[in-house]
Design a protein around this motif. Structure first.
Motif, PDB file in Angstrom:
ATOM      1  N   ALA A  18       0.577  -1.294   0.079  1.00 12.37           N
ATOM      2  CA  ALA A  18       0.212   0.526   0.220  1.00 12.37           C
ATOM      3  C   ALA A  18       1.177   1.333  -0.106  1.00 12.37           C
ATOM      4  O   ALA A  18       0.710   2.392  -0.468  1.00 12.37           O
ATOM      5  CB  ALA A  18      -0.971   0.262   1.363  1.00 12.37           C
ATOM      6  N   VAL A  19       2.078   1.231   0.679  1.00 10.71           N
ATOM      7  CA  VAL A  19       2.858   2.377   0.993  1.00 10.71           C
ATOM      8  C   VAL A  19       3.582   2.839  -0.176  1.00 10.71           C
ATOM      9  O   VAL A  19       3.528   4.493  -0.906  1.00 10.71           O
ATOM     10  CB  VAL A  19       3.413   2.920   1.880  1.00 10.71           C
ATOM     11  CG1 VAL A  19       4.052   3.892   1.959  1.00 10.71           C
ATOM     12  CG2 VAL A  19       2.658   2.409   3.583  1.00 10.71           C
ATOM     13  N   PRO A  20       3.762   2.182  -1.135  1.00 13.70           N
ATOM     14  CA  PRO A  20       4.349   2.616  -2.266  1.00 13.70           C
ATOM     15  C   PRO A  20       3.256   3.373  -3.823  1.00 13.70           C
ATOM     16  O   PRO A  20       3.748   3.698  -3.616  1.00 13.70           O
ATOM     17  CB  PRO A  20       5.374   1.330  -3.010  1.00 13.70           C
ATOM     18  CG  PRO A  20       5.809   0.500  -1.356  1.00 13.70           C
ATOM     19  CD  PRO A  20       4.506   0.564  -0.441  1.00 13.70           C
ATOM     20  N   ILE A  21       2.162   2.736  -3.141  1.00 15.42           N
ATOM     21  CA  ILE A  21       1.076   3.564  -4.365  1.00 15.42           C
ATOM     22  C   ILE A  21       0.743   3.740  -3.881  1.00 15.42           C
ATOM     23  O   ILE A  21       0.386   5.273  -4.905  1.00 15.42           O
ATOM     24  CB  ILE A  21      -0.021   1.908  -4.068  1.00 15.42           C
ATOM     25  CG1 ILE A  21       0.640   0.599  -5.059  1.00 15.42           C
ATOM     26  CG2 ILE A  21      -0.782   2.086  -4.852  1.00 15.42           C
ATOM     27  CD1 ILE A  21      -0.164  -0.477  -5.171  1.00 15.42           C
ATOM     28  N   ALA A  22       0.666   4.318  -2.313  1.00 12.74           N
ATOM     29  CA  ALA A  22       0.343   5.303  -2.172  1.00 12.74           C
ATOM     30  C   ALA A  22       1.825   7.117  -2.207  1.00 12.74           C
ATOM     31  O   ALA A  22       0.875   7.806  -2.510  1.00 12.74           O
ATOM     32  CB  ALA A  22      -0.110   5.418  -0.450  1.00 12.74           C
ATOM     33  N   SER A  29       2.771   8.691   2.842  1.00 18.13           N
ATOM     34  CA  SER A  29       3.217   7.373   3.395  1.00 18.13           C
ATOM     35  C   SER A  29       2.374   6.835   4.446  1.00 18.13           C
ATOM     36  O   SER A  29       1.468   6.072   4.430  1.00 18.13           O
ATOM     37  CB  SER A  29       4.473   7.398   3.467  1.00 18.13           C
ATOM     38  OG  SER A  29       5.253   7.767   4.688  1.00 18.13           O
ATOM     39  N   VAL A  30       1.908   8.473   4.996  1.00 21.55           N
ATOM     40  CA  VAL A  30       0.527   7.828   6.260  1.00 21.55           C
ATOM     41  C   VAL A  30      -0.067   7.473   5.810  1.00 21.55           C
ATOM     42  O   VAL A  30      -0.685   6.769   5.888  1.00 21.55           O
ATOM     43  CB  VAL A  30       0.510   9.320   6.556  1.00 21.55           C
ATOM     44  CG1 VAL A  30      -0.392   9.412   7.520  1.00 21.55           C
ATOM     45  CG2 VAL A  30       2.122  10.743   7.311  1.00 21.55           C
ATOM     46  N   LEU A  31      -0.867   8.254   4.250  1.00 25.25           N
ATOM     47  CA  LEU A  31      -2.015   7.686   3.972  1.00 25.25           C
ATOM     48  C   LEU A  31      -2.065   6.205   3.525  1.00 25.25           C
ATOM     49  O   LEU A  31      -3.290   5.585   3.601  1.00 25.25           O
ATOM     50  CB  LEU A  31      -2.759   8.626   2.799  1.00 25.25           C
ATOM     51  CG  LEU A  31      -4.107   8.748   2.469  1.00 25.25           C
ATOM     52  CD1 LEU A  31      -5.485   8.462   3.491  1.00 25.25           C
ATOM     53  CD2 LEU A  31      -4.394   9.765   1.172  1.00 25.25           C
ATOM     54  N   GLY A  32      -1.083   5.760   2.870  1.00 25.25           N
ATOM     55  CA  GLY A  32      -0.343   4.547   2.386  1.00 25.25           C
ATOM     56  C   GLY A  32      -0.841   3.654   3.571  1.00 25.25           C
ATOM     57  O   GLY A  32      -1.386   2.521   3.495  1.00 25.25           O
ATOM     58  N   GLY A  37      -4.085  -0.547   6.927  1.00 25.56           N
ATOM     59  CA  GLY A  37      -4.868  -0.624   7.795  1.00 25.56           C
ATOM     60  C   GLY A  37      -6.263  -1.983   7.712  1.00 25.56           C
ATOM     61  O   GLY A  37      -6.668  -2.106   8.563  1.00 25.56           O
ATOM     62  N   VAL A  38      -7.286  -0.128   6.740  1.00 27.47           N
ATOM     63  CA  VAL A  38      -7.956  -0.133   6.824  1.00 27.47           C
ATOM     64  C   VAL A  38      -9.180  -2.025   5.334  1.00 27.47           C
ATOM     65  O   VAL A  38      -9.519  -2.584   6.077  1.00 27.47           O
ATOM     66  CB  VAL A  38      -8.770   0.601   5.866  1.00 27.47           C
ATOM     67  CG1 VAL A  38     -10.476   0.445   5.170  1.00 27.47           C
ATOM     68  CG2 VAL A  38      -8.836   2.091   6.772  1.00 27.47           C
ATOM     69  N   ILE A  39      -7.618  -1.847   4.943  1.00 28.44           N
ATOM     70  CA  ILE A  39      -7.615  -2.895   4.202  1.00 28.44           C
ATOM     71  C   ILE A  39      -7.234  -4.655   4.961  1.00 28.44           C
ATOM     72  O   ILE A  39      -8.695  -5.710   4.828  1.00 28.44           O
ATOM     73  CB  ILE A  39      -7.402  -2.961   3.291  1.00 28.44           C
ATOM     74  CG1 ILE A  39      -7.490  -2.188   1.603  1.00 28.44           C
ATOM     75  CG2 ILE A  39      -6.651  -4.433   2.681  1.00 28.44           C
ATOM     76  CD1 ILE A  39      -6.245  -2.125   0.984  1.00 28.44           C
ATOM     77  N   ILE A  40      -6.645  -4.601   5.979  1.00 25.51           N
ATOM     78  CA  ILE A  40      -6.284  -5.770   6.707  1.00 25.51           C
ATOM     79  C   ILE A  40      -6.865  -5.958   8.297  1.00 25.51           C
ATOM     80  O   ILE A  40      -7.214  -6.749   8.409  1.00 25.51           O
ATOM     81  CB  ILE A  40      -5.061  -5.786   7.412  1.00 25.51           C
ATOM     82  CG1 ILE A  40      -4.475  -5.323   7.996  1.00 25.51           C
ATOM     83  CG2 ILE A  40      -4.013  -6.069   5.585  1.00 25.51           C
ATOM     84  CD1 ILE A  40      -3.087  -4.968   8.657  1.00 25.51           C
ATOM     85  N   GLY A  41      -8.021  -4.456   8.283  1.00 26.68           N
ATOM     86  CA  GLY A  41      -8.731  -4.007   9.194  1.00 26.68           C
ATOM     87  C   GLY A  41     -10.017  -4.702   9.182  1.00 26.68           C
ATOM     88  O   GLY A  41     -10.935  -6.059   9.100  1.00 26.68           O
ATOM     89  N   PRO A  42     -10.867  -3.563   9.258  1.00 27.99           N
ATOM     90  CA  PRO A  42     -12.416  -3.811   9.297  1.00 27.99           C
ATOM     91  C   PRO A  42     -12.950  -4.634   7.726  1.00 27.99           C
ATOM     92  O   PRO A  42     -14.281  -5.013   7.859  1.00 27.99           O
ATOM     93  CB  PRO A  42     -12.585  -2.567   9.055  1.00 27.99           C
ATOM     94  CG  PRO A  42     -11.491  -1.413   9.342  1.00 27.99           C
ATOM     95  CD  PRO A  42     -10.841  -2.596   9.098  1.00 27.99           C
ATOM     96  N   PHE A 295       0.768   3.722  12.609  1.00 25.42           N
ATOM     97  CA  PHE A 295      -0.707   3.929  11.294  1.00 25.42           C
ATOM     98  C   PHE A 295      -1.470   2.544  11.042  1.00 25.42           C
ATOM     99  O   PHE A 295      -2.680   3.162  10.698  1.00 25.42           O
ATOM    100  CB  PHE A 295       0.250   4.617  10.322  1.00 25.42           C
ATOM    101  CG  PHE A 295       0.586   6.192  10.693  1.00 25.42           C
ATOM    102  CD1 PHE A 295       0.496   6.898  12.114  1.00 25.42           C
ATOM    103  CD2 PHE A 295       1.909   6.110  10.299  1.00 25.42           C
ATOM    104  CE1 PHE A 295       0.690   7.798  12.451  1.00 25.42           C
ATOM    105  CE2 PHE A 295       2.610   7.658  10.593  1.00 25.42           C
ATOM    106  CZ  PHE A 295       2.194   8.283  11.083  1.00 25.42           C
ATOM    107  N   ILE A 296      -1.083   1.738  10.886  1.00 27.79           N
ATOM    108  CA  ILE A 296      -1.705   1.029   9.754  1.00 27.79           C
ATOM    109  C   ILE A 296      -2.978   0.322  11.130  1.00 27.79           C
ATOM    110  O   ILE A 296      -4.156  -0.387  10.960  1.00 27.79           O
ATOM    111  CB  ILE A 296      -0.776  -0.532  10.071  1.00 27.79           C
ATOM    112  CG1 ILE A 296       0.182  -0.316   8.412  1.00 27.79           C
ATOM    113  CG2 ILE A 296      -1.860  -1.745   9.255  1.00 27.79           C
ATOM    114  CD1 ILE A 296       1.174  -0.783   8.645  1.00 27.79           C
TER     115      ILE A 296
END
Length: 638
Positions: A18-22, A29-32, A37-42, A295-296
Motif C-alpha cells: 500500500a505505501v509505495p502505491i500511495a 506514506s501516512v495515508l498509505g 490498516g483499513v484493508i487488513i482490518g475492517p 498508523f496501520i
C-alpha cells in the motif's frame, strides 16, 4: 508462535504493497499506512482483537520520533522558540478547549464530560503531522515551525491533563463500574513509583526524575558512548541507543509523566553530543517501522459496525472538530503574523485529533469520567480525523499552495527605470553571487526575476531587483537589452532559459549570453540556442570538493592541482564531442546507444589521461612535474 509470524507477515505485506502505491499517487506514506490498516482490518478481517495491543506497542514509535526531534534541537534553539511554544501553543490548547466545551455544553452534556471531551480533542497528531512535514520538506517553513511549537506544547500539556482528568469522575459512573472491577484492578496493578504519594512528594519525584535525565544525559552519556564505541561493535551501539530511549520512557511512565516528553528532553540534552548522528542513524529505522505500524493499527482499529450505526453523528463530529480547530488555528496564525500559504499550512496540519487522544480516552473510561459508549464514538472521531489528515495536506499542496504561487506570479511587472551594462535574469543563490561580484567591481547591472518573493527578499537586504518575466521581449527591451554588453541567464526554469537565450541571440546577436546549465542535456540545448558561455551550476564546486577530498587522504597539493587541470582539459574535449553526437541526431532519441558508447569511451579516455604524467613523462611523485616554490612548506605549516 506461528500465529505471531502470520500476523507480522500480514502487517508487513500490507505496508509493502500500500505505501509505495500511495507515494506514487502523491498521497504520502501516512495515508498509505492508514489505507493498509483499513484493508487488513475492517474490510478483510485479516487482523482483529490484537490490534489494540499492537497499537500500544507501536506508540513507542512516537516516543522515538520525539527523541530524534530533540536531537535536532539544541537548548538555545528551544529557548528561542519559547514565545511561540508558550504563546501559540498555550492559546491553541486553551481556545480549542473553551470552544469544544461550549459546544458540548450546548448539546446538554455534563460539564465534567464536556471538559473531558475538550481536553481530548484539543490535541493533534504529533506522529502524522511531523512525519508528513518532514516527508514533504515543509518542516523548515514558518508554518511547519509554528506547527511543531504547538505540537510540543500539546505533548507537555498531556501531563497536567492526566493529573486533572481523575478529578472529573462522575459518581453515577463509579457506581455502575462494579462490572469493570477487573479492568480497574489491572490498571492499579501497573508499576508506579508515585501511587499513594502526597502532592508535595509527587512533585519532588517529578523534579528529581527530570533532573536525573538532564544530569545523566549531560555528564554520563559521553563516557558511556565512548566505552561502547571502543568495542567496535555497531550492534552494541544500537543496543545502547535503544536502552537509553526505553529506559527514559520507562522512568517517565513510572513517575506518571509522558514518555514522549521525557525522551524529547533527553534528545535536547544530547543535541550537542558528538555521538548525535550515530544515535540518529541507529534509532531512525526503528522509529520508521513503529510509526508505520502505529498508523496501520489506527486504520485497522476503525469499527465499521459502530460507524455504520452512528454514521451521521460520527461524520458530523469529525468534520466539525476539523473545521473548528482549523478556524481557531487560522485566527491564531493571523494574530502571530504567519504569512501567506504558511497560514493555511499551520491551520490545516493541526486540525485533526491526535494519538494521545486514545490514551486520554482510555484513561477517562478507567477513571469513570466518560461512559464507555461515548468513548467508543469519540475514538472513531479521533481515528477518522487522523485518517483524513493526509487529505488536508493534499488540499494544501494541490489547491491552496498553487493559488498563492499564482497570485504571486499575477503581480504586475515593475516599471524598470534604469539600464545597465549587464542584465541578470534570475536572482536566486546563483544570480546573487554573480550580481555581487559585478556590483562590487562598479559594473552597472539590471536584475530581473519572475518570483515576486525573491525580488522582495533582495530588496529587504538593500539590493535592487525588478519583478517581471524575462521571456517577454518588451521587458528585456525596457531593461536595455539593445545597449547591454552581456546578459546572464540564471533562471530556475530550464525551458524558459533556453527560450530567452534563443530570443536574445536572434534579436541582439552582439550581446554576449552567459547561461547557467542545470545538467549536461540543458547545456546542450543552451549551446544549440546560441549561448556564448555556459557554466554548469555544480561543475566548479564539485571539482573543488573532489580536490579537497584528494588532499584530505594525503595526496600532495601540487599533484591534486595537476589532476584537476587534466580533468578540465579532457572534460572540455569530451563535452565538445558529446555535443556533436547529440546534435547530429535529429530524432527525439538524443541519448541513443551510439551516444552512450561514445560517453563510455570518453570516460575511459579520462581515466587514461589521469594516469599519464605531464609532457616530461617523469615520475608521478609529488614533485616530479615541477619544483615547489621556495618556502612553500613553511606556508603550509602556518
Amino acid at each position: 508462535m506461528t500465529g505471531i509470524f502470520l500476523q507480522a507477515f500480514i502487517y508487513l505485506v500490507a505496508a509493502v504493497v500500500a505505501v509505495p502505491i500511495a507515494k506514487k499517487l502523491g498521497l504520502g506514506s501516512v495515508l498509505g499506512y492508514l489505507i493498509a490498516g483499513v484493508i487488513i482490518g475492517p474490510i478483510t478481517g485479516l487482523v482483529g482483537e490484537e490490534t489494540t495491543t499492537i497499537q500500544h506497542f507501536a506508540e513507542f514509535g512516537v516516543v522515538m520520533m520525539l527523541f530524534l526531534v530533540g536531537l535536532e534541537l539544541e537548548p538555545k534553539t528551544l529557548w528561542s522558540m519559547r514565545h511561540r511554544l508558550i504563546g501559540l501553543g498555550g492559546l491553541q490548547v486553551s481556545l480549542t478547549i473553551a470552544a469544544v466545551m461550549a459546544i458540548a455544553l450546548y448539546l446538554q452534556q455534563e460539564w465534567t464530560i464536556a471538559l473531558s471531551i475538550a481536553l481530548i480533542l484539543a490535541l493533534s497528531s504529533t506522529a502524522i503531522v511531523l512525519q508528513t512535514l518532514n516527508e514533504k520538506g515543509l518542516n523548515r517553513t514558518d508554518g511547519g515551525k509554528s506547527a511543531f511549537s504547538v505540537l510540543l506544547f500539546q505533548d507537555i500539556a498531556v501531563i497536567p491533563m492526566l493529573a486533572f482528568i481523575p478529578l472529573l469522575a462522575l459518581p453515577e459512573l463509579i457506581e455502575k463500574a462494579q462490572s469493570a472491577v477487573a479492568t480497574a484492578a489491572e490498571h492499579h496493578d501497573e508499576l508506579s513509583l508515585v501511587t499513594g504519594l502526597h502532592g508535595w512528594a509527587y512533585g519532588v519525584v517529578i523534579i528529581c526524575s527530570i533532573a536525573a535525565v538532564v544530569i545523566a544525559g549531560h555528564y554520563l552519556s559521553r563516557p558511556l558512548f565512548r566505552f561502547v564505541a571502543s568495542s567496535g561493535l555497531r550492534e552494541i551501539f544500537t543496543a545502547t541507543a535503544l536502552m537509553l530511549v526505553i529506559g527514559i520512557a520507562a522512568l517517565m511512565s513510572l513517575v506518571g509523566l509522558s514518555p514522549a516528553l521525557g525522551t524529547f528532553l533527553a534528545g535536547v540534552v544530547l543535541a550537542n553530543s558528538e555521538f548525535r548522528h550515530e544515535l540518529e542513524s541507529n534509532i531512525d529505522p526503528f522509529k520508521g517501522l513503529l510509526l508505520g505500524l502505529f498508523f496501520i493499527t489506527v486504520g485497522a482499529g476503525i469499527d465499521f459496525s459502530i460507524l455504520s450505526n452512528q454514521l451521521t453523528i460520527v461524520l458530523a463530529l469529525t468534520f466539525g472538530i476539523i473545521v473548528l480547530k482549523a478556524v481557531v488555528l487560522f485566527v491564531l496564525a493571523i494574530v502571530f503574523r504567519i504569512q501567506g500559504s504558511d497560514r493555511w499550512l499551520f491551520a490545516l496540519s493541526l486540525a485533526q485529533a491526535g494519538e494521545f487522544g486514545f490514551v486520554l480516552l482510555s484513561f477517562s473510561v478507567q477513571h469513570h469520567v466518560l461512559p464507555p459508549d461515548l468513548a467508543q464514538t469519540l475514538s472513531l472521531v479521533v481515528a477518522l480525523s487522523m485518517f483524513l489528515t493526509p487529505g488536508l495536506f493534499i488540499l494544501f499542496d494541490k489547491i491552496i499552495l498553487p493559488r498563492y504561487e499564482k497570485s504571486s506570479n499575477d503581480r504586475k511587472a515593475d516599471q524598470i527605470d534604469e539600464q545597465g551594462t549587464v542584465i541578470i535574469v534570475g536572482i536566486g543563490r546563483f544570480g546573487q553571487i554573480v550580481n555581487r561580484l559585478l556590483v562590487s567591481n562598479e559594473i552597472k547591472t539590471v536584475v530581473l526575476d519572475h518570483q515576486a518573493d525573491q525580488v522582495d527578499i533582495v530588496r529587504q537586504f538593500g539590493g535592487k531587483a525588478f519583478f517581471g518575466d524575462a521571456t517577454r521581449p518588451e521587458l528585456l527591451h525596457t531593461a536595455g537589452i539593445a545597449d547591454a554588453e552581456a546578459i546572464v541567464i540564471a533562471m530556475d526554469n530550464p525551458e524558459a532559459s533556453v527560450e530567452v537565450v534563443h530570443y536574445v541571440k536572434q534579436s541582439y546577436p552582439k550581446v554576449k549570453v552567459i547561461a547557467r546549465a542545470f545538467d549536461r542535456g540543458h547545456s546542450y540545448r543552451l549551446r544549440q540556442a546560441g549561448a556564448d558561455f555556459i557554466e554548469s551550476e555544480t561543475y566548479h564546486s564539485s571539482l573543488e570538493v573532489g580536490g579537497h577530498a584528494m588532499k584530505a587522504i594525503g595526496l600532495h597539493p601540487f599533484y591534486v592541482e595537476q589532476q584537476k587541470a587534466t580533468y578540465r582539459r579532457v572534460e572540455e574535449m569530451k563535452s565538445d564531442k558529446l555535443y556533436q553526437a547529440w546534435q547530429s541526431d535529429a530524432t527525439e532519441a538524443r541519448y541513443d546507444n551510439n551516444y552512450r558508447k561514445l560517453f563510455k569511451r570518453l570516460e575511459e579516455r579520462m581515466a587514461e589521461e589521469m594516469t599519464v604524467d605531464r609532457n616530461d613523462k617523469h615520475s608521478r611523485s609529488e614533485r616530479g612535474w615541477t619544483p615547489p616554490p621556495k618556502g612553500y612548506t613553511d606556508s603550509l605549516a602556518e
